[in-house]
Design an enzyme around this catalytic site. Sequence first.
Site, PDB file in Angstrom:
ATOM      1  NE  ARG A  89      -0.242  -0.551   4.868  1.00  0.00           N
ATOM      2  CZ  ARG A  89      -0.782  -0.816   6.036  1.00  0.00           C
ATOM      3  NH1 ARG A  89      -2.077  -0.743   6.169  1.00  0.00           N
ATOM      4  NH2 ARG A  89      -0.038  -1.144   7.059  1.00  0.00           N
ATOM      5  N   GLY A 122      -4.740  -1.939  -0.187  1.00  0.00           N
ATOM      6  CA  GLY A 122      -3.830  -0.870  -0.562  1.00  0.00           C
ATOM      7  C   GLY A 122      -3.977   0.399   0.246  1.00  0.00           C
ATOM      8  CG  ASP A 248       8.365  -7.825   6.264  1.00  0.00           C
ATOM      9  OD1 ASP A 248       8.420  -8.784   7.058  1.00  0.00           O
ATOM     10  OD2 ASP A 248       7.376  -7.074   6.173  1.00  0.00           O
ATOM     11  CG  ASN A 249       8.062  -4.877   9.500  1.00  0.00           C
ATOM     12  OD1 ASN A 249       7.788  -4.529   8.359  1.00  0.00           O
ATOM     13  ND2 ASN A 249       7.166  -5.431  10.302  1.00  0.00           N
TER      14      ASN A 249
END
Length: 480
Positions: A89, A122, A248-249
């Site tokens: 998003r 998104g 992924d963070n």
Amino acid sequence: MTLSFTARWRDELPATYTALLPTPLKNARLIWYNDKLAQQLAIPASLFDATNGAGVWGGETLLPGMSPVAQVYSGHQFGVWAGQLGDGRGILLGEQLLADGSTLDWHLKGAGLTPYSRMGDGRAVLRSTIRESLASEAMHYLGIPTTRALSIVASDTPVQRETQETGAMLMRLAQSHMRFGHFEHFYYRREPEKVQQLADFAIRHYWPQWQDVAEKYALWFEEVAARTGRLIAEWQTVGFAHGVMNTDNMSILGLTIDYGPFGFLDDYDPGFIGNHSDHQGRYRFDNQPSVALWNLQRLAQTLTPFIEIDALNRALDRYQDALLTHYGQRMRQKLGFFTEQKDDNALLNELFSLMAREGSDYTRTFRMLSHTEQQSASSPLRDTFIDRAAFDAWFDHYRARLRTEAVDDALRQQQMQRVNPAIVLRNWLAQRAIDAAEQGDMAELHRLHEVLRQPFTDRDDDYASRPPEWGKRLEVSCSS
């Protein structure tokens, strides 16, 4: 002054993104912007003129030189390989070229569907954009590496989460949005040459001094590990629980990124879980150092095609060294110690044990301790403990430790008050601003942002108080 944008990511890493435009929201309107940051970046005030609509802040227009892309990456979530993820998003609009030659990503969060949205819509909601704006600015003013928040746009677009909410957009700025997950994506696709291209990009733009060094990749990963160690040490010392430390963070540059179900400790509880979706407590407060190491090990695995195993292990050791060294230094500063002595850890652990038994407020305890007078046998902190005898015993040891250093009260208190905040972003403070904003009242959002800019200033209002009953243990999830 005209803003200048470049597209290094788009030009140099063509396999890592999809080019696309943001999808504007219905009746979008700018409700907050970061005036101080805008001034520092020489952003023209006219861009924030509400009569021009939501403009670039709502994805309605682009500035000259912007080349929007959604990035692809993968990752481990809650310790399990999740496969392809990506900007579901968010859209990287462009990279602002600054006067010193560095760049700053402009990333619009809540910008609409992308090829990486998976089952999502998104969108971001007003609640989560407000939380991220507050958290990133709070961390910045605490001196902790972080992404920054530049603006929030609200709208009338309905968005379904646990309940129906309204869509919003956040303009997030960062030196880079490169994540551990970018490297994992191409490693698990068996494309090691693209993993190496990512490393080359990082070295070329963020560590250019190593470009021509034979061991550049090993040196680079060692620095990534050290930055991660220092970041986690900072989190632990201020009582910050990220809540969702998926790979992924995790930022290659050692930034705090992706504020979701975060929380600052109220009562001192080392097992604090900020994310009510974290049923196993993987991301609890006291497990963050171990999780960060685990995440670095996953990143190290992706680098095995071009970094020797011994060098990778040395870098992982560097993480531990950086974490422990920085944590020790910062905690000694919080206690008012100017030197390191062998019993310091024992003294700190005794205090933590006492705080845990009593449910002491983490932030307020250290702030009150920073007003200690060495010659006084009593402390205002004493009245916050039920077991006064236990506190008195600890305080006697503490005062004896202070007397081993030839430092007067004024200098010591000054040091302590520079590292022990009076104010942190407690979840209830954020929720109060959110509740008002959802009713159309933005005054508390603006007021709280101003308060968070001065975290080391004592206050006698509720911004520095313990949470009210309704504000204790607020449930926060990954839903945003």
